[in-house]
Design a protein around this motif. Structure first.
Motif, PDB file in Angstrom:
ATOM      1  N   UNK A 193      34.450  33.924  48.669  1.00 27.68           N
ATOM      2  CA  UNK A 193      35.257  34.767  47.782  1.00 27.68           C
ATOM      3  C   UNK A 193      36.715  34.374  47.967  1.00 27.68           C
ATOM      4  N   UNK A 194      37.315  33.915  46.900  1.00 19.69           N
ATOM      5  CA  UNK A 194      38.701  33.461  46.926  1.00 19.69           C
ATOM      6  C   UNK A 194      39.537  34.393  46.057  1.00 19.69           C
ATOM      7  N   UNK A 195      40.672  34.829  46.569  1.00 22.98           N
ATOM      8  CA  UNK A 195      41.627  35.574  45.756  1.00 22.98           C
ATOM      9  C   UNK A 195      42.800  34.657  45.475  1.00 22.98           C
ATOM     10  N   UNK A 196      43.034  34.409  44.196  1.00 20.46           N
ATOM     11  CA  UNK A 196      44.130  33.510  43.819  1.00 20.46           C
ATOM     12  C   UNK A 196      45.125  34.244  42.933  1.00 20.46           C
ATOM     13  N   UNK A 197      46.353  33.765  42.965  1.00 22.80           N
ATOM     14  CA  UNK A 197      47.448  34.370  42.197  1.00 22.80           C
ATOM     15  C   UNK A 197      48.215  33.257  41.499  1.00 22.80           C
ATOM     16  N   UNK A 198      48.395  33.446  40.188  1.00 17.67           N
ATOM     17  CA  UNK A 198      49.171  32.459  39.446  1.00 17.67           C
ATOM     18  C   UNK A 198      50.616  32.907  39.328  1.00 17.67           C
ATOM     19  N   UNK A 199      51.514  32.029  39.712  1.00 17.85           N
ATOM     20  CA  UNK A 199      52.952  32.264  39.607  1.00 17.85           C
ATOM     21  C   UNK A 199      53.545  31.089  38.847  1.00 17.85           C
ATOM     22  N   UNK A 200      53.733  31.262  37.552  1.00 17.35           N
ATOM     23  CA  UNK A 200      54.232  30.153  36.729  1.00 17.35           C
ATOM     24  C   UNK A 200      53.229  29.024  36.689  1.00 17.35           C
ATOM     25  N   UNK A 201      53.626  27.854  37.097  1.00 12.18           N
ATOM     26  CA  UNK A 201      52.743  26.692  37.095  1.00 12.18           C
ATOM     27  C   UNK A 201      52.095  26.450  38.455  1.00 12.18           C
ATOM     28  N   UNK A 202      52.185  27.444  39.324  1.00 14.37           N
ATOM     29  CA  UNK A 202      51.625  27.322  40.672  1.00 14.37           C
ATOM     30  C   UNK A 202      50.509  28.343  40.859  1.00 14.37           C
ATOM     31  N   UNK A 256      44.966  32.441  31.196  1.00 10.70           N
ATOM     32  CA  UNK A 256      46.380  32.836  31.223  1.00 10.70           C
ATOM     33  C   UNK A 256      46.657  34.337  31.210  1.00 10.70           C
ATOM     34  N   UNK A 257      45.669  35.167  30.906  1.00 14.08           N
ATOM     35  CA  UNK A 257      45.917  36.609  30.846  1.00 14.08           C
ATOM     36  C   UNK A 257      45.680  37.312  32.172  1.00 14.08           C
ATOM     37  N   UNK A 258      45.301  36.543  33.201  1.00 12.34           N
ATOM     38  CA  UNK A 258      44.985  37.151  34.492  1.00 12.34           C
ATOM     39  C   UNK A 258      45.657  36.363  35.605  1.00 12.34           C
ATOM     40  N   UNK A 259      46.630  36.987  36.236  1.00 11.77           N
ATOM     41  CA  UNK A 259      47.347  36.320  37.317  1.00 11.77           C
ATOM     42  C   UNK A 259      46.707  36.542  38.680  1.00 11.77           C
ATOM     43  N   UNK A 260      45.893  37.592  38.817  1.00 10.07           N
ATOM     44  CA  UNK A 260      45.140  37.846  40.044  1.00 10.07           C
ATOM     45  C   UNK A 260      43.651  37.754  39.726  1.00 10.07           C
ATOM     46  N   UNK A 261      42.942  36.856  40.372  1.00 10.08           N
ATOM     47  CA  UNK A 261      41.517  36.666  40.089  1.00 10.08           C
ATOM     48  C   UNK A 261      40.756  36.510  41.405  1.00 10.08           C
ATOM     49  N   UNK A 262      39.596  37.164  41.472  1.00  7.80           N
ATOM     50  CA  UNK A 262      38.677  36.955  42.583  1.00  7.80           C
ATOM     51  C   UNK A 262      37.567  36.025  42.131  1.00  7.80           C
ATOM     52  N   UNK A 263      37.297  34.981  42.893  1.00 14.05           N
ATOM     53  CA  UNK A 263      36.315  33.951  42.532  1.00 14.05           C
ATOM     54  C   UNK A 263      35.164  33.944  43.528  1.00 14.05           C
ATOM     55  N   UNK A 264      33.940  33.834  43.022  1.00 21.22           N
ATOM     56  CA  UNK A 264      32.766  33.666  43.871  1.00 21.22           C
ATOM     57  C   UNK A 264      32.246  32.244  43.695  1.00 21.22           C
ATOM     58  N   UNK A 278      33.699  35.095  38.217  1.00 16.26           N
ATOM     59  CA  UNK A 278      35.036  35.499  38.620  1.00 16.26           C
ATOM     60  C   UNK A 278      35.245  36.959  38.244  1.00 16.26           C
ATOM     61  N   UNK A 279      36.211  37.584  38.885  1.00 13.25           N
ATOM     62  CA  UNK A 279      36.475  39.007  38.710  1.00 13.25           C
ATOM     63  C   UNK A 279      37.948  39.195  38.376  1.00 13.25           C
ATOM     64  N   UNK A 280      38.226  39.794  37.223  1.00 15.55           N
ATOM     65  CA  UNK A 280      39.616  40.010  36.812  1.00 15.55           C
ATOM     66  C   UNK A 280      40.146  41.372  37.258  1.00 15.55           C
ATOM     67  N   UNK A 281      39.332  42.096  38.010  1.00 19.77           N
ATOM     68  CA  UNK A 281      39.794  43.347  38.626  1.00 19.77           C
ATOM     69  C   UNK A 281      39.394  43.303  40.104  1.00 19.77           C
TER      70      UNK A 281
END
Length: 361
Positions: free
Chosen positions: A216-225, A305-313, A327-330
């Motif tokens: 389970x990975x929690x990722x955050x998009x900040x601009x192009x990163x 692009x509509x989700x900056x915080x995503x949980x991935x399995x 993936x989980x958008x909440x």
């Protein structure tokens, strides 16, 4: 301001307070079940409030800090209050009107076409059937699924492992209570999916062979990163099909070099697990293809692009290739296993998100 707008704002405030109170109830109820309770000192309370006062300009409730401190034995001012995370940060990070549609498991292979996602046999979307991607009638769906060697069926609009079952079908009869495949479809009603079982890497299967044990990975998009906030492993218990921590599975951190942490956590109050039910010691166990999985997450996140915080399995196939389960958008926060809110990115992410509008309330 018109009466309609005033009432709308009032209802949103009421909804916010109800949601916030419900999250408090979940954590305080779990806290009562812990064997050991640790009280925050005056100095710790001051440290927490100064941290958040500086970040968001207000004090925060302390029940989450008390719970995670009691559970892990590790104090961290950067634990994120559960209500603040779910009612504020996620709603500022992700566009709420899109969240449910983007989280629909039936949509995820469409959104990430040509990526390595788990193979879908059948979908039921709003009552309509699709077999191997093609629209079919209910009768055709039943006939097409009359013989399935091994697969997973699950609802597509629920989370935390609800309704997930392993199925086999022979001559139209399933292994689930002797139901026919048609009866099973009726039981699930609509919005469900049947996916092929993944043959996982031998090192992942060794942790628990009856479940697909995922990263389970929690990722955050900040601009192009895209930042990897954390990665934890989720391991099923003996005989179980699902690996979700909320359903009793074990969760522990994965270090940046792909090795497991010392202690695992299960559910909301099962602490300090040192080994799996198969007898494997967690600490130092190496996860195969870990860096490949992280690269995959970074690539996929840029497509949403509509989700900056995503949980991935992410599962690891027997050939070592990572495959997306869902993936989980909440997404939730694995603060017990991680012993932090969002680790080294906590302050940065809160500062970036706080000025943004709340897309739900």
């Amino acid at each position: 301001m018109t009466l309609k707008k005033t009432l709308k704002r009032l209802f949103k405030r009421i909804e916010y307070h109800i949601d916030s109170r419900n999250w408090k109830r979940v954590i305080t109820s779990s806290n009562k079940k812990l064997e050991q309770h640790r009280k925050l000192t005056k100095e710790q309370k001051k440290e927490i409030q100064e941290f958040y006062q500086n970040l968001i300009g207000r004090r925060v409730p302390l029940y989450s800090h008390e719970y995670f401190y009691s559970r892990t034995g590790f104090f961290n001012k950067e634990y994120v209050p559960t209500n603040l995370y779910h009612c504020e940060l996620v709603r500022k990070a992700n566009c709420f009107p899109y969240v449910h549609a983007l989280s629909d498991k039936n949509m995820q292979d469409i959104m990430l076409e040509k990526e390595n996602t788990v193979h879908v046999i059948l979908k039921n979307m709003n009552g309509y059937y699709y077999y191997e991607g093609k629209p079919v009638s209910e009768e055709e769906a039943i006939a097409s699924c009359s013989n399935i060697e091994r697969a997973i069926i699950k609802p597509t609009l629920q989370s935390k492992g609800h309704g997930v079952q392993a199925i086999t079908v022979k001559d139209g009869v399933t292994n689930i209570d002797g139901l026919t495949i048609g009866q099973l479809f009726k039981q699930y009603s609509k919005n469900f999916i049947i996916q092929s079982c993944i043959k996982q890497h031998e090192r992942m299967a060794a942790l628990n062979p009856t479940s697909v044990n995922t990263i389970r990975v929690l990722s955050y998009r900040s601009g192009m990163e895209v930042l990897i906030i954390y990665a934890v492993i989720r391991i099923g218990r003996k005989g179980q099909v699902i690996d979700n921590q909320s359903a009793g599975g074990i969760s522990t951190t994965i270090s940046e070099d792909g090795k497991l942490g010392k202690y695992g956590f299960g559910g909301y109050n099962k602490d300090n697990i040192l080994e799996t039910d198969t007898g494997i010691v967690l600490e130092g166990y190496e996860v195969p293809s870990y860096h490949k999985a992280m690269d995959m997450v970074k690539r996929l996140h840029m497509k949403l692009p509509f989700t900056n915080l995503i949980g991935w399995d992410i599962a690891i196939q027997e050939d070592g290739e990572p495959v997306l389960i869902e993936y989980n958008t909440n997404p939730g926060l694995s603060q017990s296993a991680f012993k932090s809110g969002m680790g080294k990115y906590t302050e940065r992410i809160i500062r970036e998100l706080w000025p943004r509008p709340n897309t739900k309330y």
